[in-house]
Scaffold this motif. Structure first.
Motif, PDB file in Angstrom:
ATOM      1  N   TRP A  23      45.172  43.234  24.299  1.00  0.00           N
ATOM      2  CA  TRP A  23      45.024  42.539  25.585  1.00  0.00           C
ATOM      3  C   TRP A  23      43.891  41.531  25.589  1.00  0.00           C
ATOM      4  CZ3 TRP A  23      40.157  43.996  26.857  1.00  0.00           C
ATOM      5  CH2 TRP A  23      39.735  45.271  26.506  1.00  0.00           C
ATOM      6  N   ILE A  24      43.108  41.501  24.519  1.00  0.00           N
ATOM      7  CA  ILE A  24      41.947  40.611  24.547  1.00  0.00           C
ATOM      8  C   ILE A  24      42.381  39.143  24.549  1.00  0.00           C
ATOM      9  CG2 ILE A  24      41.338  40.142  22.116  1.00  0.00           C
ATOM     10  CD1 ILE A  24      38.607  41.688  23.551  1.00  0.00           C
ATOM     11  N   GLY A  25      43.592  38.887  24.050  1.00  0.00           N
ATOM     12  CA  GLY A  25      44.110  37.512  24.046  1.00  0.00           C
ATOM     13  C   GLY A  25      44.204  36.923  25.441  1.00  0.00           C
ATOM     14  N   GLY A  26      44.346  37.778  26.448  1.00  0.00           N
ATOM     15  CA  GLY A  26      44.458  37.287  27.823  1.00  0.00           C
ATOM     16  C   GLY A  26      43.133  37.262  28.568  1.00  0.00           C
ATOM     17  N   MET A  27      42.066  37.661  27.878  1.00  0.00           N
ATOM     18  CA  MET A  27      40.759  37.725  28.557  1.00  0.00           C
ATOM     19  C   MET A  27      40.116  36.347  28.620  1.00  0.00           C
ATOM     20  SD  MET A  27      40.217  40.882  29.277  1.00  0.00           S
ATOM     21  CE  MET A  27      38.529  40.717  29.731  1.00  0.00           C
ATOM     22  N   THR A  28      39.552  36.036  29.760  1.00  0.00           N
ATOM     23  CA  THR A  28      38.763  34.805  29.881  1.00  0.00           C
ATOM     24  C   THR A  28      37.507  35.149  30.671  1.00  0.00           C
ATOM     25  OG1 THR A  28      39.804  34.151  31.960  1.00  0.00           O
ATOM     26  CG2 THR A  28      40.801  33.292  29.935  1.00  0.00           C
ATOM     27  N   SER A  29      36.498  34.337  30.512  1.00  0.00           N
ATOM     28  CA  SER A  29      35.353  34.438  31.422  1.00  0.00           C
ATOM     29  C   SER A  29      34.861  33.027  31.699  1.00  0.00           C
ATOM     30  CB  SER A  29      34.248  35.312  30.830  1.00  0.00           C
ATOM     31  OG  SER A  29      33.704  34.727  29.671  1.00  0.00           O
ATOM     32  N   GLY A  30      34.251  32.853  32.859  1.00  0.00           N
ATOM     33  CA  GLY A  30      33.755  31.528  33.238  1.00  0.00           C
ATOM     34  C   GLY A  30      34.862  30.557  33.583  1.00  0.00           C
ATOM     35  N   LEU A  31      36.032  31.055  33.947  1.00  0.00           N
ATOM     36  CA  LEU A  31      37.157  30.194  34.345  1.00  0.00           C
ATOM     37  C   LEU A  31      37.682  30.658  35.692  1.00  0.00           C
ATOM     38  CD1 LEU A  31      39.129  29.966  30.979  1.00  0.00           C
ATOM     39  CD2 LEU A  31      38.135  28.025  32.189  1.00  0.00           C
ATOM     40  N   ARG A  32      37.891  29.716  36.615  1.00  0.00           N
ATOM     41  CA  ARG A  32      38.487  30.052  37.908  1.00  0.00           C
ATOM     42  C   ARG A  32      40.000  30.135  37.748  1.00  0.00           C
ATOM     43  NH1 ARG A  32      34.736  29.405  41.913  1.00  0.00           N
ATOM     44  NH2 ARG A  32      36.306  29.171  43.518  1.00  0.00           N
TER      45      ARG A  32
ATOM     46  N   TYR B  25      39.446  44.998  42.086  1.00  0.00           N
ATOM     47  CA  TYR B  25      39.475  44.017  40.992  1.00  0.00           C
ATOM     48  C   TYR B  25      40.878  43.865  40.387  1.00  0.00           C
ATOM     49  CZ  TYR B  25      34.592  43.990  41.855  1.00  0.00           C
ATOM     50  OH  TYR B  25      33.389  43.860  42.503  1.00  0.00           O
ATOM     51  N   GLY B  26      41.686  44.940  40.441  1.00  0.00           N
ATOM     52  CA  GLY B  26      43.065  44.838  39.946  1.00  0.00           C
ATOM     53  C   GLY B  26      43.909  43.937  40.827  1.00  0.00           C
ATOM     54  N   LEU B  27      43.663  43.982  42.127  1.00  0.00           N
ATOM     55  CA  LEU B  27      44.433  43.158  43.073  1.00  0.00           C
ATOM     56  C   LEU B  27      43.730  41.833  43.379  1.00  0.00           C
ATOM     57  CD1 LEU B  27      45.428  46.000  45.596  1.00  0.00           C
ATOM     58  CD2 LEU B  27      46.860  44.990  43.808  1.00  0.00           C
ATOM     59  N   HIS B  28      42.646  41.571  42.654  1.00  0.00           N
ATOM     60  CA  HIS B  28      41.868  40.321  42.830  1.00  0.00           C
ATOM     61  C   HIS B  28      41.439  40.115  44.282  1.00  0.00           C
ATOM     62  CE1 HIS B  28      42.887  39.321  38.718  1.00  0.00           C
ATOM     63  NE2 HIS B  28      44.148  39.580  38.997  1.00  0.00           N
ATOM     64  N   LEU B  29      40.977  41.207  44.904  1.00  0.00           N
ATOM     65  CA  LEU B  29      40.483  41.092  46.278  1.00  0.00           C
ATOM     66  C   LEU B  29      39.089  40.469  46.306  1.00  0.00           C
ATOM     67  CD1 LEU B  29      41.559  44.576  47.737  1.00  0.00           C
ATOM     68  CD2 LEU B  29      42.814  42.416  47.778  1.00  0.00           C
ATOM     69  N   ALA B  30      38.424  40.489  45.173  1.00  0.00           N
ATOM     70  CA  ALA B  30      37.069  39.913  45.108  1.00  0.00           C
ATOM     71  C   ALA B  30      36.876  39.281  43.736  1.00  0.00           C
ATOM     72  CB  ALA B  30      36.022  41.008  45.327  1.00  0.00           C
ATOM     73  N   ASP B  31      35.926  38.339  43.665  1.00  0.00           N
ATOM     74  CA  ASP B  31      35.521  37.776  42.378  1.00  0.00           C
ATOM     75  C   ASP B  31      34.869  38.876  41.549  1.00  0.00           C
ATOM     76  OD1 ASP B  31      36.445  35.250  42.944  1.00  0.00           O
ATOM     77  OD2 ASP B  31      34.552  34.571  43.810  1.00  0.00           O
ATOM     78  N   PRO B  32      34.691  38.654  40.237  1.00  0.00           N
ATOM     79  CA  PRO B  32      34.032  39.685  39.420  1.00  0.00           C
ATOM     80  C   PRO B  32      32.716  40.155  40.038  1.00  0.00           C
ATOM     81  CG  PRO B  32      34.908  37.954  38.026  1.00  0.00           C
ATOM     82  CD  PRO B  32      35.107  37.492  39.438  1.00  0.00           C
ATOM     83  N   PRO B  33      32.297  41.391  39.709  1.00  0.00           N
ATOM     84  CA  PRO B  33      31.191  42.036  40.442  1.00  0.00           C
ATOM     85  C   PRO B  33      29.877  41.267  40.481  1.00  0.00           C
ATOM     86  CG  PRO B  33      32.290  43.600  39.001  1.00  0.00           C
ATOM     87  CD  PRO B  33      32.884  42.281  38.699  1.00  0.00           C
ATOM     88  N   VAL B  34      29.552  40.514  39.418  1.00  0.00           N
ATOM     89  CA  VAL B  34      28.262  39.802  39.414  1.00  0.00           C
ATOM     90  C   VAL B  34      28.440  38.505  40.196  1.00  0.00           C
ATOM     91  CG1 VAL B  34      26.433  38.828  37.979  1.00  0.00           C
ATOM     92  CG2 VAL B  34      27.660  40.853  37.201  1.00  0.00           C
ATOM     93  N   ASP B 114      27.101  36.379  26.598  1.00  0.00           N
ATOM     94  CA  ASP B 114      26.289  35.537  27.484  1.00  0.00           C
ATOM     95  C   ASP B 114      25.864  36.301  28.731  1.00  0.00           C
ATOM     96  OD1 ASP B 114      28.722  35.792  28.726  1.00  0.00           O
ATOM     97  OD2 ASP B 114      28.988  33.673  29.150  1.00  0.00           O
ATOM     98  N   GLY B 115      26.266  37.569  28.818  1.00  0.00           N
ATOM     99  CA  GLY B 115      25.911  38.378  29.980  1.00  0.00           C
ATOM    100  C   GLY B 115      26.952  38.346  31.082  1.00  0.00           C
ATOM    101  N   PHE B 116      28.033  37.604  30.869  1.00  0.00           N
ATOM    102  CA  PHE B 116      29.047  37.502  31.926  1.00  0.00           C
ATOM    103  C   PHE B 116      30.450  37.772  31.376  1.00  0.00           C
ATOM    104  CE2 PHE B 116      25.382  34.984  33.059  1.00  0.00           C
ATOM    105  CZ  PHE B 116      25.071  35.533  34.295  1.00  0.00           C
ATOM    106  N   SER B 117      30.511  38.528  30.281  1.00  0.00           N
ATOM    107  CA  SER B 117      31.810  38.908  29.729  1.00  0.00           C
ATOM    108  C   SER B 117      32.444  39.954  30.641  1.00  0.00           C
ATOM    109  CB  SER B 117      31.631  39.486  28.329  1.00  0.00           C
ATOM    110  OG  SER B 117      31.034  40.775  28.422  1.00  0.00           O
ATOM    111  N   PHE B 118      33.689  40.276  30.352  1.00  0.00           N
ATOM    112  CA  PHE B 118      34.413  41.311  31.094  1.00  0.00           C
ATOM    113  C   PHE B 118      33.597  42.616  31.139  1.00  0.00           C
ATOM    114  CE2 PHE B 118      37.278  44.998  30.770  1.00  0.00           C
ATOM    115  CZ  PHE B 118      38.008  44.853  31.947  1.00  0.00           C
ATOM    116  N   TYR B 119      33.071  43.009  30.002  1.00  0.00           N
ATOM    117  CA  TYR B 119      32.307  44.261  29.954  1.00  0.00           C
ATOM    118  C   TYR B 119      31.006  44.142  30.761  1.00  0.00           C
ATOM    119  CZ  TYR B 119      35.341  45.812  26.122  1.00  0.00           C
ATOM    120  OH  TYR B 119      36.401  46.191  25.368  1.00  0.00           O
ATOM    121  N   HIS B 120      30.317  43.011  30.591  1.00  0.00           N
ATOM    122  CA  HIS B 120      29.057  42.849  31.330  1.00  0.00           C
ATOM    123  C   HIS B 120      29.305  42.886  32.836  1.00  0.00           C
ATOM    124  CE1 HIS B 120      27.277  41.120  27.527  1.00  0.00           C
ATOM    125  NE2 HIS B 120      26.359  41.961  27.914  1.00  0.00           N
ATOM    126  N   GLU B 121      30.324  42.162  33.278  1.00  0.00           N
ATOM    127  CA  GLU B 121      30.630  42.115  34.713  1.00  0.00           C
ATOM    128  C   GLU B 121      30.907  43.523  35.245  1.00  0.00           C
ATOM    129  OE1 GLU B 121      30.808  39.720  36.991  1.00  0.00           O
ATOM    130  OE2 GLU B 121      30.713  37.838  35.870  1.00  0.00           O
TER     131      GLU B 121
END
Lengths: 139, 430
Positions: A23-32, B25-34, B114-121
């Protein structure tokens, strides 16, 4: 003791799985989220955006548009692959889409995907908008 | 039955919290936690540990093209041109174990470090959820020492879902409130232990908790009044406390020194950024002590705490009927809550921006829960009152949960709610 062993086995299994999950292929960060008409969809980056491409891709074409100018020079986007600098693209005309085709290095990797990072030299407004990124074409 | 439910309450609340978190977060009710305040509380961690830069410059360059967005409340100090974060370092300090795990996982999975990855968030978001649950563990321990299982269960359910506590443990979990809830509840528990037996471990823990409270939200220093005022019900009792503090002066001096030492890094950050040790990090924002919005923060439809969390009126009633151990906390609680309310009402943005109910009061819910329990204990001794009170409290808790869901769905405004809007949106979910 048996409990500890079970926990250790579970942790090792989780670690092996998480090293290269599909699933990592679908991961993004810093993108709206996606915006725009179907023929030219785009996502806003922030100052730093990350996405993944399959490891067997040899080139990628990135459609980029600055929209807002930078003060004192063009908007520039530094692109790296798995933390190695690949290219810096300049966007001198904020209103024009720029499509750069970049070769992806043929370095061996045991992972399914490579991480692409885009770093923009300025952001705009309360939503921390970097540049517009269209749909990436991979070959 | 009550005993079993009390024993498993935190686990059940944890399951509900994880389900809520997944839905948000699954239903995208809010932006990521940070996000919003959560960003500025958290941003120290990538700055310190990933960029090795206490000035916040490097993280500003990477995340935001060199300038933090306005919503972060991180501004350049006019005299020095350096970044000053309106929010102090306490939340970041408490998040460190979660941040370390997220960084290790990001490296292992090749996500951006960078501190804002999926895991960091999400480790940041889940850290707030964990501190919310830890606060409940401490609160349950404290209440069980002094109240019966039925009262403890009713109190835990009411404080968790009849107020905005669950919301700040789940939806806005990277904000400071879940962390402060844990710290203030722990302060009450440790203060009781310290007056019983000032062992060095308890004294040390109390000092560190006191420092973390100040580092998490500076105005929460007022809750430290609880320590000298613990058990005070008369002038004689106050004199006895002063005498005992004097007898323990060496320990007290050591504790004050320890607390000051733990707070020093924050002062050093202020000094580096502004050239001064003590500053108002909010810059132009501040207190308007001459015109506090007392009615606004207590009763208004915008953010009134008794309007949005009416069960807390029962905690006020509990102040009058408290007995035994809880009676000894009344003086301290009245003084602290009066001062806290005045400070909250005097803040230039008295609604505290966007929030569900008034988040200024979330930090103190562990203390208020004791008086909620006192009220329930008083009711339990009057069988005729049990049914009507249970019905009213049940309805108030359900209403609070329904309105929290409305907030999550974006139906209720995040601030400046009018009576007309409230009426129009009442129990509407579309």
């Amino acid at each position: 003791m048996r409990r500890l062993l079970v926990v250790a086995i579970l942790l090792v299994a989780a670690a092996i799985y998480l090293r290269d999950p599909p699933w990592i292929g679908g991961m993004t960060s810093g993108l709206r989220g996606w915006e725009g008409p179907p023929e030219m969809r785009f996502r806003w980056t922030s100052g730093h955006a990350s996405l993944f491409v399959p490891r067997d891709a040899t080139t990628m074409t990135l459609p980029l548009k600055a929209v807002f100018p930078a003060s004192g020079g063009p908007v520039s986007v530094a692109i790296s692959v798995d933390d190695r600098w690949l290219a810096t693209v300049e966007l001198p005309d904020p209103s024009a889409w720029v499509r750069h085709t970049l070769p992806l290095p043929r370095r061996a990797t045991s992972r399914r995907f490579r991480r692409i990072d885009l770093r923009v030299n300025r952001t705009i407004g309360p939503f921390n908008l970097g540049v517009q990124l269209g749909e990436i074409a991979l070959h | 039955m009550s005993r079993t439910l009390v024993r498993h309450f935190v686990a059940l609340a944890g399951i509900a919290a994880l389900a809520g978190y997944t839905a948000v977060y699954g239903l995208h009710l809010a932006d990521p936690p940070v996000r919003s305040d959560g960003f500025s509380y958290y941003v120290y961690l990538p700055s310190w540990f990933l960029y090795g830069d206490p000035t916040l410059n490097a993280v500003a360059d990477d995340c935001c093209g060199g300038t933090f967005p306005e919503y972060t409340a991180i501004t350049r100090w006019p005299a020095t041109g350096r970044w000053v974060n309106a929010h102090p370092i306490g939340v970041a300090v408490q998040m460190i174990p979660f941040f370390a795990a997220a960084t290790a996982l990001s490296w292992w999975s090749n996500l951006a470090r960078d501190g804002f990855s999926f895991y960091h968030e999400h480790f940041a978001g889940l850290s707030g959820l964990a501190y919310f649950l830890a606060g409940l563990v401490v609160l349950r321990w404290l209440l069980r020492k002094h109240f019966g299982d039925e009262v403890v269960l009713a109190t835990l359910v009411t404080i968790t879902w009849g107020t905005n506590l669950f919301h700040y443990g789940v939806y806005d979990s990277a904000y400071s409130h879940a962390f402060s809830f844990f710290l203030i509840t722990t302060l009450v528990a440790l203060t009781e232990c310290w007056w019983t037996d000032p062992a060095w471990r308890v004294s040390l823990a109390l000092s560190v908790v006191a420092a973390l409270m100040v580092l998490t939200r500076h105005p929460n220093a007022i809750f430290l009044m609880l320590v000298p005022l613990y058990g005070v019900t008369s002038w004689d009792a106050l004199r006895r406390n002063i005498d005992r503090l004097w007898e323990r002066r060496a320990t007290v001096g050591g504790m004050i020194a320890m607390t000051a030492l733990c707070v020093t890094p924050q002062l050093a950050i202020y000094k580096q950024a502004t050239g001064r040790w003590f500053v108002s990090s909010y810059g132009t924002m501040g207190f308007t002590f001459g015109s506090p919005h007392l009615a606004g923060v207590l009763f208004s439809v915008q953010k009134g705490i008794f309007f949005w969390s009416p069960v807390l009126a029962l905690a006020v009633a509990g102040l009058f009927v408290a007995r035994g151990w809880a009676r000894g906390l009344v003086t301290a609680t009245v003084l602290i809550m009066a001062l806290d309310t005045y400070l909250i009402a005097s803040w230039s943005d008295w609604q505290f921006g966007g929030s569900y109910s008034h988040r200024g009061f979330t930090d103190s819910l562990g203390l208020l829960a004791i008086f909620l329990a006192s009220f329930f204990a008083w009711v339990a001794e009057r069988p005729r009152l049990v049914q009507p009170v249970a019905t009213i409290v049940g309805a108030a808790v359900l209403l609070s949960v329904a309105q929290m869901i409305q907030y999550w769905l974006g139906i209720l405004p995040i601030a400046n709610t009018t009576w007309g809007q409230y009426n129009e949106l009442f129990l509407r979910f579309r």
